[in-house]
Design an enzyme around this catalytic site. Structure first.
Site, PDB file in Angstrom:
ATOM      1  N   HIS A   1       5.041   8.809 -13.081  1.00 20.88           N
ATOM      2  CA  HIS A   1       4.119   9.945 -13.114  1.00 20.88           C
ATOM      3  C   HIS A   1       4.606  11.140 -12.292  1.00 20.88           C
ATOM      4  O   HIS A   1       4.385  12.275 -12.654  1.00 20.88           O
ATOM      5  CB  HIS A   1       2.706   9.514 -12.668  1.00 20.88           C
ATOM      6  CG  HIS A   1       2.605   9.149 -11.216  1.00 20.88           C
ATOM      7  ND1 HIS A   1       2.920   7.884 -10.749  1.00 20.88           N
ATOM      8  CD2 HIS A   1       2.234   9.861 -10.131  1.00 20.88           C
ATOM      9  CE1 HIS A   1       2.739   7.859  -9.445  1.00 20.88           C
ATOM     10  NE2 HIS A   1       2.314   9.043  -9.032  1.00 20.88           N
ATOM     11  N   ASP A   2       5.305  10.875 -11.193  1.00 25.40           N
ATOM     12  CA  ASP A   2       5.731  11.972 -10.322  1.00 25.40           C
ATOM     13  C   ASP A   2       7.208  12.305 -10.453  1.00 25.40           C
ATOM     14  O   ASP A   2       7.795  12.934  -9.568  1.00 25.40           O
ATOM     15  CB  ASP A   2       5.437  11.605  -8.848  1.00 25.40           C
ATOM     16  CG  ASP A   2       4.031  12.007  -8.445  1.00 25.40           C
ATOM     17  OD1 ASP A   2       3.423  12.862  -9.138  1.00 25.40           O
ATOM     18  OD2 ASP A   2       3.536  11.469  -7.440  1.00 25.40           O
TER      19      ASP A   2
ATOM     20  N   LYS B   1       8.779  15.574  -9.503  1.00 26.13           N
ATOM     21  CA  LYS B   1       8.952  16.008  -8.110  1.00 26.13           C
ATOM     22  C   LYS B   1      10.419  16.152  -7.727  1.00 26.13           C
ATOM     23  O   LYS B   1      10.744  16.806  -6.723  1.00 26.13           O
ATOM     24  CB  LYS B   1       8.279  15.014  -7.152  1.00 26.13           C
ATOM     25  CG  LYS B   1       6.764  15.207  -7.052  1.00 26.13           C
ATOM     26  CD  LYS B   1       6.184  14.244  -6.037  1.00 26.13           C
ATOM     27  CE  LYS B   1       4.670  14.414  -5.914  1.00 26.13           C
ATOM     28  NZ  LYS B   1       4.086  13.342  -5.072  1.00 26.13           N
TER      29      LYS B   1
ATOM     30  N   HIS C   1       5.386  20.159 -10.667  1.00 28.32           N
ATOM     31  CA  HIS C   1       6.010  18.848 -10.925  1.00 28.32           C
ATOM     32  C   HIS C   1       5.468  18.212 -12.202  1.00 28.32           C
ATOM     33  O   HIS C   1       6.162  17.443 -12.861  1.00 28.32           O
ATOM     34  CB  HIS C   1       5.884  17.899  -9.710  1.00 28.32           C
ATOM     35  CG  HIS C   1       4.561  17.198  -9.565  1.00 28.32           C
ATOM     36  ND1 HIS C   1       3.451  17.778  -9.016  1.00 28.32           N
ATOM     37  CD2 HIS C   1       4.178  15.941  -9.893  1.00 28.32           C
ATOM     38  CE1 HIS C   1       2.441  16.917  -9.008  1.00 28.32           C
ATOM     39  NE2 HIS C   1       2.862  15.780  -9.537  1.00 28.32           N
TER      40      HIS C   1
ATOM     41  N   HIS D   1      -1.451  13.785 -15.298  1.00 28.61           N
ATOM     42  CA  HIS D   1      -2.084  12.974 -14.257  1.00 28.61           C
ATOM     43  C   HIS D   1      -2.798  13.801 -13.191  1.00 28.61           C
ATOM     44  O   HIS D   1      -3.519  13.262 -12.374  1.00 28.61           O
ATOM     45  CB  HIS D   1      -1.089  11.986 -13.619  1.00 28.61           C
ATOM     46  CG  HIS D   1      -0.062  12.597 -12.711  1.00 28.61           C
ATOM     47  ND1 HIS D   1       1.056  13.234 -13.178  1.00 28.61           N
ATOM     48  CD2 HIS D   1       0.032  12.660 -11.356  1.00 28.61           C
ATOM     49  CE1 HIS D   1       1.790  13.665 -12.168  1.00 28.61           C
ATOM     50  NE2 HIS D   1       1.182  13.323 -11.037  1.00 28.61           N
ATOM     51  N   HIS D   2      -2.637  15.145 -13.224  1.00 20.02           N
ATOM     52  CA  HIS D   2      -3.395  15.974 -12.279  1.00 20.02           C
ATOM     53  C   HIS D   2      -4.467  16.810 -12.963  1.00 20.02           C
ATOM     54  O   HIS D   2      -5.082  17.666 -12.348  1.00 20.02           O
ATOM     55  CB  HIS D   2      -2.456  16.873 -11.470  1.00 20.02           C
ATOM     56  CG  HIS D   2      -1.681  16.126 -10.425  1.00 20.02           C
ATOM     57  ND1 HIS D   2      -2.283  15.548  -9.328  1.00 20.02           N
ATOM     58  CD2 HIS D   2      -0.354  15.827 -10.329  1.00 20.02           C
ATOM     59  CE1 HIS D   2      -1.357  14.944  -8.598  1.00 20.02           C
ATOM     60  NE2 HIS D   2      -0.180  15.088  -9.187  1.00 20.02           N
TER      61      HIS D   2
ATOM     62  N   ASP E   1      -3.447   7.070  -9.116  1.00 21.40           N
ATOM     63  CA  ASP E   1      -2.605   7.869  -8.209  1.00 21.40           C
ATOM     64  C   ASP E   1      -3.383   8.310  -6.970  1.00 21.40           C
ATOM     65  O   ASP E   1      -2.926   8.135  -5.844  1.00 21.40           O
ATOM     66  CB  ASP E   1      -2.077   9.094  -8.976  1.00 21.40           C
ATOM     67  CG  ASP E   1      -1.106   9.921  -8.143  1.00 21.40           C
ATOM     68  OD1 ASP E   1      -0.369   9.323  -7.323  1.00 21.40           O
ATOM     69  OD2 ASP E   1      -1.068  11.153  -8.323  1.00 21.40           O
TER      70      ASP E   1
HETATM   71  P1  C2E Z   1       0.418  12.802  -3.612  1.00 21.75           P
HETATM   72  O1  C2E Z   1       0.615  12.810  -2.135  1.00 21.75           O
HETATM   73  O2  C2E Z   1       0.955  11.644  -4.379  1.00 21.75           O
HETATM   74  O3  C2E Z   1      -1.103  12.945  -3.910  1.00 21.75           O
HETATM   75  C1  C2E Z   1      -1.603  12.775  -5.164  1.00 21.75           C
HETATM   76  C2  C2E Z   1      -3.011  13.243  -5.282  1.00 21.75           C
HETATM   77  O4  C2E Z   1      -3.854  12.473  -4.419  1.00 21.75           O
HETATM   78  C3  C2E Z   1      -3.222  14.671  -4.843  1.00 21.75           C
HETATM   79  O5  C2E Z   1      -2.910  15.569  -5.844  1.00 21.75           O
HETATM   80  C4  C2E Z   1      -4.709  14.656  -4.525  1.00 21.75           C
HETATM   81  O6  C2E Z   1      -5.458  14.704  -5.724  1.00 21.75           O
HETATM   82  C5  C2E Z   1      -4.908  13.288  -3.915  1.00 21.75           C
HETATM   83  N1  C2E Z   1      -4.771  13.380  -2.462  1.00 21.75           N
HETATM   84  C6  C2E Z   1      -3.751  12.990  -1.683  1.00 21.75           C
HETATM   85  N2  C2E Z   1      -4.011  13.237  -0.394  1.00 21.75           N
HETATM   86  C7  C2E Z   1      -5.230  13.803  -0.340  1.00 21.75           C
HETATM   87  C8  C2E Z   1      -6.063  14.296   0.733  1.00 21.75           C
HETATM   88  O7  C2E Z   1      -5.713  14.241   1.922  1.00 21.75           O
HETATM   89  N3  C2E Z   1      -7.267  14.798   0.394  1.00 21.75           N
HETATM   90  C9  C2E Z   1      -7.689  14.869  -0.905  1.00 21.75           C
HETATM   91  N4  C2E Z   1      -8.901  15.380  -1.189  1.00 21.75           N
HETATM   92  N5  C2E Z   1      -6.930  14.442  -1.927  1.00 21.75           N
HETATM   93  C10 C2E Z   1      -5.712  13.911  -1.638  1.00 21.75           C
HETATM   94  P2  C2E Z   1      -2.609  17.077  -5.484  1.00 21.75           P
HETATM   95  O8  C2E Z   1      -3.545  17.590  -4.462  1.00 21.75           O
HETATM   96  O9  C2E Z   1      -2.492  17.821  -6.757  1.00 21.75           O
HETATM   97  O10 C2E Z   1      -1.196  17.018  -4.818  1.00 21.75           O
HETATM   98  C11 C2E Z   1      -0.035  16.726  -5.567  1.00 21.75           C
HETATM   99  C12 C2E Z   1       1.103  16.443  -4.668  1.00 21.75           C
HETATM  100  O11 C2E Z   1       1.392  17.608  -3.860  1.00 21.75           O
HETATM  101  C13 C2E Z   1       0.847  15.318  -3.659  1.00 21.75           C
HETATM  102  O12 C2E Z   1       1.100  14.084  -4.232  1.00 21.75           O
HETATM  103  C14 C2E Z   1       1.834  15.701  -2.575  1.00 21.75           C
HETATM  104  O13 C2E Z   1       3.129  15.300  -2.915  1.00 21.75           O
HETATM  105  C15 C2E Z   1       1.817  17.184  -2.597  1.00 21.75           C
HETATM  106  N6  C2E Z   1       0.874  17.714  -1.583  1.00 21.75           N
HETATM  107  C16 C2E Z   1      -0.436  17.988  -1.720  1.00 21.75           C
HETATM  108  N7  C2E Z   1      -0.957  18.477  -0.572  1.00 21.75           N
HETATM  109  C17 C2E Z   1       0.075  18.530   0.331  1.00 21.75           C
HETATM  110  C18 C2E Z   1       0.164  18.957   1.708  1.00 21.75           C
HETATM  111  O14 C2E Z   1      -0.797  19.380   2.336  1.00 21.75           O
HETATM  112  N8  C2E Z   1       1.369  18.862   2.310  1.00 21.75           N
HETATM  113  C19 C2E Z   1       2.466  18.402   1.618  1.00 21.75           C
HETATM  114  N9  C2E Z   1       3.617  18.309   2.259  1.00 21.75           N
HETATM  115  N10 C2E Z   1       2.413  17.968   0.319  1.00 21.75           N
HETATM  116  C20 C2E Z   1       1.221  18.063  -0.293  1.00 21.75           C
HETATM  117 FE    FE Z   2       1.618  13.912  -9.025  1.00 20.82          FE
HETATM  118 FE    FE Z   3       1.786  10.151  -6.950  1.00 20.10          FE
END
Ligand code: C2E
Ligand code: FE
Ligand code: FE
Ligand code: SIN
Ligand code: SIN
Length: 518
Positions: A376-377, A380, A405, A431-432, A460
């Site tokens: 799915h990712d 990235k 991504h 997936h988003h 996810d």
């Molecule tokens: P991921 O870390 O695999 O997170 C996937 C999804 O899980 C996120 O999609 C979000 O819907 C949910 N999620 C993860 N952590 C949190 C959280 O702390 N709070 C909430 N409410 N939801 C959370 P999203 O937001 O579209 O992010 C996609 C990807 O972007 C993430 O995949 C991560 O790789 C990156 N990302 C998002 N926010 C940050 C951030 O603040 N810092 C960094 N370094 N990367 C981020």
């Molecule tokens: Fe993703």
């Molecule tokens: Fe993921």
């Protein structure tokens, strides 16, 4: 042996219990049922025919002395060749009623019925032979020793011919049915054991099931190993063939591999198969008796069908292996790049499959979702390191970059015609997306989001929230569940959230099984 297979054998044996027309090993008899209320007739018949023999088989007698008893005996012996039937017993037309019983109720068209009557007036020959499906009509006085001999001989000849036709029909039906089954089978092992089972029933060798040995072997890089086996060789799967079979059998197998063709030789035969990708298999089969021309013909038709299925099977296997390799390679690349732990991909895959199954997708499709969701990712890989692995909160611009991504993943995967890759493309792309239409990249809503996308969204996020990331620490489970309650119908498909909660114990078990080491 699996009980299912045993049942198949039993069914087959029941349907087909005729004295083996081709079984020349001397243990079979032609069954003759004598139905007569006069004891004397039974004695006389048995005596006169005591050393009768036809086609190397003698007679075996069953006696019934009344109409009722005859029904029982007829039911018990559907493999009878001849019924010698008295007309007048309990009632004047007992015999005639039995004729109807045999043909219409027992639906036995094969058994030869010879009507014998002491009172021809009760059942005139012309009427009886016209109205009743009998094969011969004799007055008892006619049945001198020689006459009885001739009558029985003629009846057996015609019975034998009927049974040859019947057996051939059964054999052909079996081939048609089993060839179709083979195309359904996926694994090589199942395939091989299916072939052996079917060969056994096609050849009717189950009568000597104890002495019927067979196995399928495959040629590996250096050794020949057993894929499936029956009889003496059972339980020898995966073993090297030379540990299992005697030298003369090994010789047959090696010859088949060398000649690249099978052969018939007395009581055994080999079939050779080669797939387009160069995989080679040999089937070895031995029975107790020599194969007839008809057997050989059946085997040849069957083997040529198996060849086609075999090519497909290995083709599928190879494609699947390749696909799985690609998936894992891609999944790993994505993992490493974003420093997510190795188990993230596996957990998302397992949660997705579970939800897919509970949602009602068939096993095969759910398995597809499992494999594909690990990618799915994959998009990235195209995101700059500084952004992807930024320890803190992202700026708006940075997050816009990360959102790409989904598009990258789709672009990488959407060129394939392979089922798994096509599934993966959908998942990477969607997936988003969010159920209420506020997700990315396309802002799709509700059922416009593919079910694969809606499923992996839950898998996810559930996993991301429960895991440490460079930008956050893992949430406590209770907070995660609360998040899902709130996002039911917002971020996530409400139906899937319900399924998620209904199956929470299984989901937590997966989480435990693939937990990150600390
Ligand atoms: P991921 O870390 O695999 O997170 C996937 C999804 O899980 C996120 O999609 C979000 O819907 C949910 N999620 C993860 N952590 C949190 C959280 O702390 N709070 C909430 N409410 N939801 C959370 P999203 O937001 O579209 O992010 C996609 C990807 O972007 C993430 O995949 C991560 O790789 C990156 N990302 C998002 N926010 C940050 C951030 O603040 N810092 C960094 N370094 N990367 C981020
Ligand atoms: Fe993703
Ligand atoms: Fe993921
Ligand atoms: C059969 O012999 O009737 C079918 C056996 C199988 O498909 O495994
Ligand atoms: C055979 O039945 O012996 C020939 C079948 C084959 O090799 O394809």
């Amino acid at each position: 042996m699996a009980s299912e297979q045993q049942e198949e054998f039993l069914t087959f044996a029941d349907e087909d219990e005729v004295p083996g027309v081709e079984a020349g090993h001397g243990k079979e008899h032609w069954k003759v049922i004598i139905v007569d209320d006069e004891l004397e007739v039974h004695h006389l018949t048995r005596m006169v025919l005591s050393d009768f023999e036809f086609d190397g088989q003698r007679l075996e007698f069953q006696s019934a002395y009344s109409e009722e008893e005859a029904r029982q005996v007829l039911r018990d012996h559907p493999d009878a060749a001849i019924v010698l039937l008295d007309v007048v017993m309990d009632q004047d037309d007992s015999g005639l009623k039995l004729v109807r019983y045999i043909r219409e109720e027992l639906k036995n068209q094969a058994v030869r019925i010879i009507l014998r009557t002491g009172q021809p007036g009760q059942a005139p020959e012309k009427v009886v032979i016209t109205d009743y499906d009998i094969n011969d009509y004799k007055e008892k006085t006619e049945l001198t020793t020689q006459k009885l001999f001739t009558t029985i001989m003629a009846a057996l000849r015609s019975y034998r011919d009927i049974m040859v036709i019947e057996n051939n029909k059964v054999g052909l039906e079996q081939i048609i049915k089993s060839s179709a089954d083979l195309f359904e089978l996926k694994s090589m092992k199942k395939f091989a054991s299916g072939v052996l089972t079917q060969l056994t029933s096609i050849l009717n060798l189950h009568k000597n099931a104890l002495h019927c040995n067979s196995f399928a072997v495959a040629k590996g890089q250096e050794k020949i190993y057993v894929l499936a086996a029956t009889g003496d060789y059972e339980l020898s799967d995966n073993d090297r063939v030379e540990n299992v079979v005697p030298p003369h059998v090994l010789h047959c197998i090696e010859k088949a591999f060398r000649d690249k063709q099978g052969e018939f030789d007395g009581d055994h035969f080999t079939c050779y198969f080669e797939s387009k990708t160069g995989r080679e298999n040999v089937i070895y089969f031995e029975g107790q008796k020599s194969l007839t021309e008809w057997n050989r013909y059946l085997i040849e038709i069957y083997c040529s069908n198996v060849s086609v299925a075999f090519e497909n099977l290995y083709l599928n296997e190879e494609v699947e292996t390749t696909q799985k390799e690609i998936i894992f390679t891609l999944g790993e690349i994505a993992e490493t790049r974003s420093r997510e732990t190795g188990n993230h991909v596996k957990r998302v895959a397992e949660y997705s499959k579970l939800l897919a199954l509970k949602y009602g997708l068939p096993e095969e499709e759910a398995e597809l979702v499992r494999l594909a969701s690990s990618m799915h990712d994959v998009g990235k890989v195209a995101i700059p390191d500084a952004v992807l692995n930024k320890p803190g909160k992202l700026t708006r611009e940075e997050f816009e970059l990360i959102k790409e991504h989904a598009n990258y993943g789709y672009a990488m995967l959407n060129h394939s015609n392979r089922e798994i890759i096509k599934t993966a493309a959908i998942i990477a792309y969607q997936h988003h997306e969010k159920y209420n239409g506020t997700g990315y990249p396309n802002g799709l809503a509700g059922e416009d989001i593919h079910i694969y996308g809606r499923i992996t969204a839950i898998a996810d996020v559930f996993d991301a929230l429960g895991s440490d990331r460079v930008y956050k620490t893992a949430w406590p489970l209770e907070d995660i569940l609360e998040h899902f309650r709130q996002e039911r119908g917002q971020h996530f498909d409400p139906k899937l959230v319900d399924l998620f909660f209904e199956n929470l114990p299984a989901i937590l078990k997966i989480r435990e099984q693939h937990c990150d080491p600390f």
